[in-house]
Scaffold this motif. Structure first.
Motif, PDB file in Angstrom:
ATOM      1  N   LYS A  39       0.837  -1.185   0.000  1.00  0.00           N
ATOM      2  CA  LYS A  39       0.000   0.000   0.000  1.00  0.00           C
ATOM      3  C   LYS A  39       0.879   1.245   0.000  1.00  0.00           C
ATOM      4  N   SER A  40       1.917   1.233  -0.819  1.00  0.00           N
ATOM      5  CA  SER A  40       2.856   2.343  -0.860  1.00  0.00           C
ATOM      6  C   SER A  40       2.130   3.645  -1.175  1.00  0.00           C
ATOM      7  N   LEU A  41       2.492   4.658  -0.434  1.00  0.00           N
ATOM      8  CA  LEU A  41       1.920   5.980  -0.652  1.00  0.00           C
ATOM      9  C   LEU A  41       2.671   6.700  -1.755  1.00  0.00           C
ATOM     10  N   ASP A  42       1.957   7.529  -2.514  1.00  0.00           N
ATOM     11  CA  ASP A  42       2.666   8.465  -3.362  1.00  0.00           C
ATOM     12  C   ASP A  42       2.864   9.734  -2.545  1.00  0.00           C
ATOM     13  N   ALA A  43       3.661  10.665  -3.054  1.00  0.00           N
ATOM     14  CA  ALA A  43       3.997  11.862  -2.281  1.00  0.00           C
ATOM     15  C   ALA A  43       2.762  12.695  -1.946  1.00  0.00           C
ATOM     16  N   ALA A  44       1.830  12.815  -2.883  1.00  0.00           N
ATOM     17  CA  ALA A  44       0.620  13.605  -2.629  1.00  0.00           C
ATOM     18  C   ALA A  44      -0.239  12.966  -1.545  1.00  0.00           C
ATOM     19  N   GLY A  45      -0.380  11.651  -1.574  1.00  0.00           N
ATOM     20  CA  GLY A  45      -1.151  10.953  -0.546  1.00  0.00           C
ATOM     21  C   GLY A  45      -0.499  11.070   0.817  1.00  0.00           C
ATOM     22  N   ALA A  46       0.834  10.971   0.839  1.00  0.00           N
ATOM     23  CA  ALA A  46       1.566  11.118   2.098  1.00  0.00           C
ATOM     24  C   ALA A  46       1.399  12.536   2.642  1.00  0.00           C
ATOM     25  N   PHE A  47       1.454  13.537   1.750  1.00  0.00           N
ATOM     26  CA  PHE A  47       1.292  14.915   2.210  1.00  0.00           C
ATOM     27  C   PHE A  47      -0.119  15.141   2.748  1.00  0.00           C
ATOM     28  N   SER A  48      -1.104  14.565   2.108  1.00  0.00           N
ATOM     29  CA  SER A  48      -2.481  14.700   2.581  1.00  0.00           C
ATOM     30  C   SER A  48      -2.598  14.202   4.022  1.00  0.00           C
ATOM     31  N   GLN A  49      -2.001  13.060   4.292  1.00  0.00           N
ATOM     32  CA  GLN A  49      -2.041  12.519   5.651  1.00  0.00           C
ATOM     33  C   GLN A  49      -1.221  13.366   6.619  1.00  0.00           C
ATOM     34  N   LEU A  50      -0.050  13.784   6.197  1.00  0.00           N
ATOM     35  CA  LEU A  50       0.824  14.579   7.055  1.00  0.00           C
ATOM     36  C   LEU A  50       0.183  15.926   7.384  1.00  0.00           C
ATOM     37  N   LEU A 135      22.879  23.527   4.624  1.00  0.00           N
ATOM     38  CA  LEU A 135      22.088  22.588   3.824  1.00  0.00           C
ATOM     39  C   LEU A 135      21.478  21.463   4.653  1.00  0.00           C
ATOM     40  N   SER A 136      21.764  21.451   5.942  1.00  0.00           N
ATOM     41  CA  SER A 136      21.255  20.360   6.773  1.00  0.00           C
ATOM     42  C   SER A 136      19.731  20.372   6.808  1.00  0.00           C
ATOM     43  N   GLU A 137      19.163  19.247   7.163  1.00  0.00           N
ATOM     44  CA  GLU A 137      17.708  19.114   7.257  1.00  0.00           C
ATOM     45  C   GLU A 137      17.383  17.914   8.124  1.00  0.00           C
ATOM     46  N   TYR A 138      16.135  17.828   8.515  1.00  0.00           N
ATOM     47  CA  TYR A 138      15.638  16.656   9.234  1.00  0.00           C
ATOM     48  C   TYR A 138      15.036  15.727   8.184  1.00  0.00           C
ATOM     49  N   ASP A 139      15.379  14.442   8.224  1.00  0.00           N
ATOM     50  CA  ASP A 139      14.839  13.465   7.280  1.00  0.00           C
ATOM     51  C   ASP A 139      14.232  12.304   8.050  1.00  0.00           C
ATOM     52  N   TYR A 140      12.994  11.974   7.707  1.00  0.00           N
ATOM     53  CA  TYR A 140      12.286  10.883   8.384  1.00  0.00           C
ATOM     54  C   TYR A 140      11.787   9.896   7.347  1.00  0.00           C
ATOM     55  N   VAL A 141      12.153   8.631   7.510  1.00  0.00           N
ATOM     56  CA  VAL A 141      11.726   7.576   6.592  1.00  0.00           C
ATOM     57  C   VAL A 141      10.562   6.833   7.212  1.00  0.00           C
ATOM     58  N   VAL A 149      12.449  17.838   6.180  1.00  0.00           N
ATOM     59  CA  VAL A 149      11.940  19.016   6.879  1.00  0.00           C
ATOM     60  C   VAL A 149      13.067  20.036   7.079  1.00  0.00           C
ATOM     61  N   SER A 150      12.712  21.298   6.971  1.00  0.00           N
ATOM     62  CA  SER A 150      13.647  22.412   7.057  1.00  0.00           C
ATOM     63  C   SER A 150      14.486  22.418   8.327  1.00  0.00           C
ATOM     64  N   ALA A 158      10.413  19.988  14.518  1.00  0.00           N
ATOM     65  CA  ALA A 158      10.717  18.901  13.580  1.00  0.00           C
ATOM     66  C   ALA A 158      10.192  17.567  14.100  1.00  0.00           C
ATOM     67  N   ALA A 159      10.263  17.367  15.412  1.00  0.00           N
ATOM     68  CA  ALA A 159       9.767  16.125  16.015  1.00  0.00           C
ATOM     69  C   ALA A 159       8.261  15.962  15.781  1.00  0.00           C
ATOM     70  N   ALA A 160       7.538  17.066  15.697  1.00  0.00           N
ATOM     71  CA  ALA A 160       6.102  16.985  15.406  1.00  0.00           C
ATOM     72  C   ALA A 160       5.882  16.439  13.994  1.00  0.00           C
ATOM     73  N   TYR A 161       6.746  16.815  13.046  1.00  0.00           N
ATOM     74  CA  TYR A 161       6.661  16.252  11.693  1.00  0.00           C
ATOM     75  C   TYR A 161       7.000  14.767  11.710  1.00  0.00           C
ATOM     76  N   GLU A 162       8.000  14.404  12.491  1.00  0.00           N
ATOM     77  CA  GLU A 162       8.368  12.993  12.606  1.00  0.00           C
ATOM     78  C   GLU A 162       7.196  12.181  13.141  1.00  0.00           C
ATOM     79  N   SER A 163       6.547  12.697  14.158  1.00  0.00           N
ATOM     80  CA  SER A 163       5.390  12.012  14.735  1.00  0.00           C
ATOM     81  C   SER A 163       4.264  11.871  13.713  1.00  0.00           C
ATOM     82  N   ALA A 164       4.024  12.942  12.959  1.00  0.00           N
ATOM     83  CA  ALA A 164       2.980  12.895  11.923  1.00  0.00           C
ATOM     84  C   ALA A 164       3.356  11.890  10.829  1.00  0.00           C
ATOM     85  N   ALA A 165       4.624  11.841  10.458  1.00  0.00           N
ATOM     86  CA  ALA A 165       5.076  10.898   9.437  1.00  0.00           C
ATOM     87  C   ALA A 165       4.915   9.464   9.921  1.00  0.00           C
ATOM     88  N   ASN A 166       5.205   9.217  11.186  1.00  0.00           N
ATOM     89  CA  ASN A 166       5.052   7.873  11.736  1.00  0.00           C
ATOM     90  C   ASN A 166       3.600   7.442  11.818  1.00  0.00           C
TER      91      ASN A 166
END
Length: 169
Positions: A39-50, A135-141, A149-150, A158-166
């Motif tokens: 059920k891999s997400l595409d980027a738009a679907g992932a952004f909708s959820q995030l 150029l550093s950034e936060y990256d969550y897989v 994330v910026s 940034a941790a709030a984005y990580e939580s939303a991504a999880n």
């Protein structure tokens, strides 16, 4: 052993190997880490959820093969879709002079064909930017998705984005 018996044995082995690699329709297939990729997400679907969890994130662009600054969209082992977003927590003064889709303005979401490709991309970004704080950034897989994330966000933001991504499914 005669040829017929050898051919039958080879066919049975091949059939067994193919069956082991397939999944039953309607069932999820998982990699060795147990991450579901059927059920891999595409980027738009992932952004909708995030963005449903992060009201600070606003869609700023959809990357296409024609406008991809990295020229990676659709290339082997690279992202299959990508979006960029702005974050209201990022000060406009901090990003003056940056391009519209720059990760520093908020972030980006890249979707990949496999979790391994997503992990490889995040590791690559971290390795390249390690010695360059600007150029550093936060990256969550999360499965097949990389949420970038910026670096202008605080660790707590940034941790709030990580939580939303999880929380993406």
């Amino acid at each position: 052993m005669n040829r017929t018996l050898m051919a039958s044995a080879a066919a049975a082995l091949l059939l067994g190997a193919l069956t082991a690699c397939s999944s039953t329709p309607g069932q999820d297939s998982s990699d060795k880490d147990g991450i579901t990729d059927a059920k891999s997400l595409d980027a738009a679907g992932a952004f909708s959820q995030l963005s449903s969890k992060m009201s600070t994130a606003k869609l700023s662009g959809t990357v296409t093969a024609e406008n991809d600054p990295n020229k990676l969209l659709g290339r082997p082992n690279q992202y299959t879709s990508k979006i960029t977003f702005t974050g209201s927590q990022v000060s406009a003064d901090d990003v003056t002079g940056t391009d519209r889709g720059d990760v520093s303005r908020g972030g980006a979401i890249e979707a990949f064909g496999t979790p391994a490709d997503a992990t490889a991309r995040a590791k690559y970004i971290q390795a390249v930017t390690k010695g360059m704080p600007a150029l550093s950034e936060y990256d969550y897989v999360h499965g097949t998705v990389v949420v970038r994330v910026s670096h202008f966000l605080t660790p707590k933001q940034a941790a709030a984005y990580e939580s939303a991504a999880n929380g993406m499914s």
